[in-house]
Design an enzyme around this catalytic site. Structure first.
Site, short mmCIF file in Angstrom:
data_model
loop_
_atom_site.label_atom_id
_atom_site.label_comp_id
_atom_site.label_asym_id
_atom_site.label_seq_id
_atom_site.Cartn_x
_atom_site.Cartn_y
_atom_site.Cartn_z
N CYS A 240 4.89 3.91 -19.66
CA CYS A 240 3.43 4.04 -19.75
C CYS A 240 2.92 5.40 -20.19
O CYS A 240 2.12 5.48 -21.13
CB CYS A 240 2.80 3.70 -18.41
SG CYS A 240 3.03 2.00 -17.96
C1 UDX Z 1 2.57 4.94 -14.08
C2 UDX Z 1 1.27 5.11 -13.28
O1 UDX Z 1 1.53 5.91 -12.11
C3 UDX Z 1 0.72 3.75 -12.90
O2 UDX Z 1 -0.53 3.92 -12.24
C4 UDX Z 1 0.53 2.91 -14.15
O3 UDX Z 1 0.10 1.60 -13.79
C5 UDX Z 1 1.84 2.80 -14.92
O4 UDX Z 1 2.33 4.12 -15.22
P1 UDX Z 1 5.11 4.41 -13.51
O5 UDX Z 1 5.36 4.87 -14.92
O6 UDX Z 1 5.68 3.13 -13.06
O7 UDX Z 1 3.53 4.34 -13.23
O8 UDX Z 1 5.68 5.52 -12.51
P2 UDX Z 1 5.15 6.90 -11.91
O9 UDX Z 1 5.44 6.91 -10.46
O10 UDX Z 1 3.76 7.21 -12.30
O11 UDX Z 1 6.12 7.97 -12.61
C6 UDX Z 1 6.13 8.16 -14.01
C7 UDX Z 1 7.06 9.31 -14.35
O12 UDX Z 1 6.54 10.55 -13.89
C8 UDX Z 1 8.45 9.18 -13.72
O13 UDX Z 1 9.43 9.62 -14.64
C9 UDX Z 1 8.38 10.11 -12.54
O14 UDX Z 1 9.64 10.59 -12.14
C10 UDX Z 1 7.50 11.21 -13.09
N1 UDX Z 1 6.78 11.98 -12.05
C11 UDX Z 1 5.90 11.34 -11.22
C12 UDX Z 1 6.97 13.34 -11.96
O15 UDX Z 1 7.75 13.94 -12.73
N2 UDX Z 1 6.29 14.03 -11.01
C13 UDX Z 1 5.40 13.44 -10.16
O16 UDX Z 1 4.81 14.14 -9.34
C14 UDX Z 1 5.22 12.05 -10.28
#
Ligand code: UDX
Length: 404
Positions: A240
């Protein structure tokens, strides 16, 4: 409710009807088999086999084109199938769940639906209802959303969808179609920016000998900032964030209000995974031909998804140095095998670490959080660098993080 899932992918439909989930998501298999047992859910490739329905949710993918803009071919194809379906059915509400840019529901979906000869707002309802769940936490997020956003073409459409959600304990926000669409993009772009901000701070912290997680904790106590999504590391991955930020950036150009911040977010995030390789080179100046244990392949814990996973960029860089990769992931190895058939996929952490010259940790799986010094005893050198905050200082000594 009675639910019918429609997909053009025969294999997906077969799996669902068989109680197998096509993706790994905690709790989903149990929920699917319960629904199948109660005869409340089935899947089909034939939309025409459905007699009548109150709602049709459009949840097809919206991939990116080469220039970053979104490819609407699946949205258009699904809308055409739905137009055909509603032609001979009584009033139902079509709900766009897929992430689509502002104006898409009104300018792309609606005209295709009206080719049925029926009129939106009169003969059928039309809503845009973005989904905010995260992979790995999909059920928890779906059932306990922070908010439900309902964009409706008219009051009747929005009212009917609001009623469908009446069991959920979450604030419901009613908007028009394009505002609902934008809320989703602005939310994802903000979250991606928040992560990128803390990664930049983290990169500075690394050079200053400061643990960015202490800085983030101090920042997060400020209610205006909040503690969530301040986990620094090797950058955001997943299906996403990059795609949505690119699409919003392309849209900003189209509407002549070019976003500067979004292109910087994308640039920084592209470089972030490579930070771990730079650190590795500092510790192992001659990387050539070394054996590297890679713990965690999925873009995040709790999923088998590797789309845009930082591990892909990191492995590709290590392969340029002819490294031998011993990887381990509890769920994502099969997906990664399609991309990198020739690296080693080990059945356990211990197998991956055995005889390795260094170890890098790329996904925050719970089982990795329990690792202690003795688990790393079978390595050639005890060089451990984590790209996600996983290891505990009480259990493991002598490791470092990408920004801590
Ligand atoms: C994201 C959005 O959070 C969600 O609301 C939307 O519907 C879809 O996209 P998702 O991609 O499933 O969800 O996972 P998310 O938990 O947001 O993490 C995305 C990426 O960011 C991951 O690689 C995660 O490791 C990274 N991340 C997340 C960080 O590096 N630091 C953080 O603090 C949070």
């Amino acid at each position: 409710h009675d639910v019918v899932c429609v997909d053009i992918d025969h294999e997906k439909v077969r799996k669902i009807n068989n109680g197998e989930t096509p993706i790994y998501e905690d709790g989903l298999e149990g929920m699917l088999s319960q629904a199948l047992q109660k005869n409340k859910l089935h899947a089909t490739t034939d939309i025409d086999s459905i007699k009548e329905t109150d709602f049709i949710f459009v949840a097809v993918g919206t991939p990116s084109k080469d220039n970053g803009s979104i490819d609407l071919k699946y949205i258009e194809a699904a809308s055409a199938d739905i137009a055909n379906f509603i032609k001979s059915r009584t009033y139902c509400t079509v709900v766009v769940k897929s992430t689509v840019l502002p104006e898409t529901t009104e300018k792309v979906v609606l005209p295709v639906l009206e080719k049925s000869g029926k009129k939106a707002g009169e003969d059928f309802g039309l809503c845009m209802n973005p989904e905010f769940l995260r992979e790995g936490k999909a059920l928890e997020d779906f059932f306990n959303p922070d908010r439900i956003v309902i964009g409706g073409i008219d009051a009747k459409s929005g009212d009917s969808l609001e009623k469908l959600y009446s069991d959920f304990k979450a604030p419901i926000m009613r908007t028009d179609l394009k505002t609902a669409e934008f809320i989703k993009y602005a939310s994802n772009a903000f979250l991606a920016t928040k992560i990128t901000f803390i990664n930049e701070i983290g990169n500075m912290c690394k050079n200053l000998g400061i643990d960015v997680y202490d800085v983030a904790e101090g920042m997060g106590l400020d209610k205006r900032i909040g503690k969530h999504f301040l986990h620094a590391g090797i950058g955001f991955g997943g299906s996403c964030f990059r795609k949505d930020v690119e699409a919003l950036l392309a849209k900003s150009k189209e509407v002549k209000s070019v976003s500067k911040i979004l292109s910087v977010v994308l640039d920084i995030n592209k470089d972030q995974p490579l930070k771990i390789v730079h650190l590795l080179k500092k510790r192992l100046p001659d990387l050539e031909g070394k054996t590297i244990a890679v713990l965690g392949l999925a873009f995040k814990e709790g999923t088998d998804d590797i789309r845009d996973a930082p591990s892909i960029i990191i492995i590709s860089e290590l392969l340029k140095h002819n490294c031998k990769i011993n990887s381990y992931d509890p769920k994502a190895s099969n997906n990664m095998r399609k991309l990198y058939p020739d690296i080693n996929y080990c059945g356990s952490v211990s197998d991956a670490l055995s005889g390795s010259d260094a170890c890098i940790i790329l996904t925050g799986w719970d089982e990795l959080k329990k690792l202690s010094d003795k688990d790393f005893n079978n390595m050639n050198n005890k060089i451990i660098i984590e790209g996600r905050k996983v290891l505990s200082k009480d259990l493991v000594t002598g490791f470092e993080g990408v920004c801590w």
